[in-house]
Design a protein around this motif. Sequence first.
Motif, PDB file in Angstrom:
ATOM      1  N   GLY A 154       0.803  -1.362   0.093  1.00  0.00           N
ATOM      2  CA  GLY A 154       0.137   0.008  -0.035  1.00  0.00           C
ATOM      3  C   GLY A 154       0.860   1.129   0.099  1.00  0.00           C
ATOM      4  N   VAL A 155       2.061   1.007   0.224  1.00  0.00           N
ATOM      5  CA  VAL A 155       2.916   2.224   0.240  1.00  0.00           C
ATOM      6  C   VAL A 155       3.503   2.750  -1.163  1.00  0.00           C
ATOM      7  CG1 VAL A 155       3.625   2.089   2.804  1.00  0.00           C
ATOM      8  CG2 VAL A 155       4.886   0.969   0.856  1.00  0.00           C
ATOM      9  N   LEU A 156       3.103   1.916  -1.952  1.00  0.00           N
ATOM     10  CA  LEU A 156       3.707   2.206  -3.322  1.00  0.00           C
ATOM     11  C   LEU A 156       3.040   3.435  -4.021  1.00  0.00           C
ATOM     12  CD1 LEU A 156       4.192  -1.495  -4.913  1.00  0.00           C
ATOM     13  CD2 LEU A 156       5.698   0.088  -3.529  1.00  0.00           C
ATOM     14  N   PHE A 287       0.847   9.947   4.898  1.00  0.00           N
ATOM     15  CA  PHE A 287       0.006   8.967   4.047  1.00  0.00           C
ATOM     16  C   PHE A 287       0.567   9.228   2.470  1.00  0.00           C
ATOM     17  CE2 PHE A 287      -1.652  13.557   4.988  1.00  0.00           C
ATOM     18  CZ  PHE A 287      -1.787  13.831   3.832  1.00  0.00           C
ATOM     19  N   SER A 288       0.082   8.357   1.547  1.00  0.00           N
ATOM     20  CA  SER A 288       0.521   8.264   0.297  1.00  0.00           C
ATOM     21  C   SER A 288      -0.566   7.511  -0.444  1.00  0.00           C
ATOM     22  CB  SER A 288       1.764   7.557   0.301  1.00  0.00           C
ATOM     23  OG  SER A 288       1.690   6.191   0.326  1.00  0.00           O
ATOM     24  N   TRP A 289      -0.617   7.787  -2.018  1.00  0.00           N
ATOM     25  CA  TRP A 289      -1.747   7.080  -2.551  1.00  0.00           C
ATOM     26  C   TRP A 289      -0.984   6.471  -3.637  1.00  0.00           C
ATOM     27  CZ3 TRP A 289      -5.313   8.172   0.463  1.00  0.00           C
ATOM     28  CH2 TRP A 289      -5.335   9.413   0.951  1.00  0.00           C
ATOM     29  N   LEU A 297     -10.269  13.884  -2.311  1.00  0.00           N
ATOM     30  CA  LEU A 297     -10.122  13.195  -1.183  1.00  0.00           C
ATOM     31  C   LEU A 297     -10.562  14.055   0.157  1.00  0.00           C
ATOM     32  CD1 LEU A 297      -6.446  11.639  -2.009  1.00  0.00           C
ATOM     33  CD2 LEU A 297      -8.668  10.486  -1.979  1.00  0.00           C
ATOM     34  N   SER A 298     -10.771  15.285  -0.026  1.00  0.00           N
ATOM     35  CA  SER A 298     -11.365  16.074   0.821  1.00  0.00           C
ATOM     36  C   SER A 298     -12.681  15.952   1.050  1.00  0.00           C
ATOM     37  CB  SER A 298     -10.954  17.502   0.707  1.00  0.00           C
ATOM     38  OG  SER A 298     -11.540  18.106  -0.539  1.00  0.00           O
ATOM     39  N   GLU A 299     -13.512  15.272   0.313  1.00  0.00           N
ATOM     40  CA  GLU A 299     -14.865  14.898   0.480  1.00  0.00           C
ATOM     41  C   GLU A 299     -15.043  13.468   0.948  1.00  0.00           C
ATOM     42  OE1 GLU A 299     -16.898  15.620  -3.337  1.00  0.00           O
ATOM     43  OE2 GLU A 299     -16.677  17.872  -3.088  1.00  0.00           O
ATOM     44  N   VAL A 369      -6.352  -0.905  -4.051  1.00  0.00           N
ATOM     45  CA  VAL A 369      -5.694  -0.027  -2.895  1.00  0.00           C
ATOM     46  C   VAL A 369      -5.660   1.394  -3.226  1.00  0.00           C
ATOM     47  CG1 VAL A 369      -3.692   0.202  -1.747  1.00  0.00           C
ATOM     48  CG2 VAL A 369      -4.066  -2.080  -2.370  1.00  0.00           C
ATOM     49  N   LEU A 370      -6.307   2.208  -2.423  1.00  0.00           N
ATOM     50  CA  LEU A 370      -6.443   3.554  -2.622  1.00  0.00           C
ATOM     51  C   LEU A 370      -5.295   4.291  -2.152  1.00  0.00           C
ATOM     52  CD1 LEU A 370      -7.985   5.783  -3.936  1.00  0.00           C
ATOM     53  CD2 LEU A 370      -8.906   6.258  -1.480  1.00  0.00           C
TER      54      LEU A 370
END
Length: 391
Positions: A154-156, A287-289, A297-299, A369-370
């Motif tokens: 998930g860190v990629l 965090f990372s995406w 993402l703010s919603e 994975v988001l």
Amino acid sequence: MRVLAAMSGGVDSAVAAARAVDAGHEVVGVHLALSRMPGTLRTGSRGCCTIEDAMDARRVSNLLGIPFYVWDLSERFKEDVVDDFIAEYAAGRTPNPCMRCNEKIKFAALLDKAIALGFDAVATGHYATLVDGPNGRELHRASAWAKDQSYVLGVLTDQQLARCYFPLGDTPSKALIRAEAEDRGLQVAKKPDSHDICFIPDGDTRGWLSEHLQREPGEILDEAGEVIGTHDGALGYTVGQRRGLQLGRPALDGQPRYVLSIRPVSNQVVVGPKEQLGIGRIAGGRFSWAGEPGMNLSETFNCDVQIRAHADPVPARASLQPILPEERTELHRADATHEVVVDIDLDRAEPLLGVAPGQTAVLYVGTRVLGQFTIDRAVAAQSAAVSEVGA
């Protein structure tokens, strides 16, 4: 395509390399020497990246007829993984070194070096799937959920995903991988999987930390703030722990107490009833995406959240929000301005248990994975009196 196959010495990476060769790619095998003690030996399923593992990887490469190299990344591993592990415990957090290794070593240091040498992709034996979506490459769960390893990936980032190659993602079971390895004549076909933290092969994390961090006595408090005992070092405790608390007095209701939080600045351990371990909200930074999210993402958006590699995903709602002054804790990093806030959907799922600051939370939308974040705070799921854990 020129492919650098990261070969741990295990059966998964061996079959991944073999499949890359079968696909017609120009494959070179590489084993990462991460231990600063090159004579380190392996004991069954404990430890990895040992001298035996390097030898196993070389034998597989010879059988496949591909060039093989050993790259010494032990200094980088110590700085980015081991030292980070120690620093996180010193700060009162419970880190996941496998996530840091994937982030800093296997898909940063290794990938950067591979690109510099002209390779198009790095292949690993992870069970995960890559999909070319409308906004770029996406990371998805493997077809075999029992073996799915998308959590630790998930860190990629999107740049890293563009250079990744996971040949095992569509294989429905580990048993099939072992059978394939045996059919190919690979000696690692029956080699046990690695468990525990690779640089603590005996599994005694508390003992290992005692050798690297000074233990300072402190107070044990109940949830009301009353001192009910003492400890010989907060680093020896984890959220959710019940045994070994050695409290001076029992709870009024006679029920066992559990570690609710660790306060690094005051060197205090807070304990309370099991009900207080049920968490309804988690939040954190770092965090990372995993690719372009494709949403604001703010919603608030619906998702699933997973807080351990082998935990079940839990339905939730999430958003990226500014850190409010009244919600900042001593476990937030000083330069953090925003955090991912996740509310568990308690209508469809039980509260999360044993949530510790420092753990990695990975967000999923369906099988995709988001992204991920490091948990800095957790809020108990109690409708009458919501209390913050880890503050």
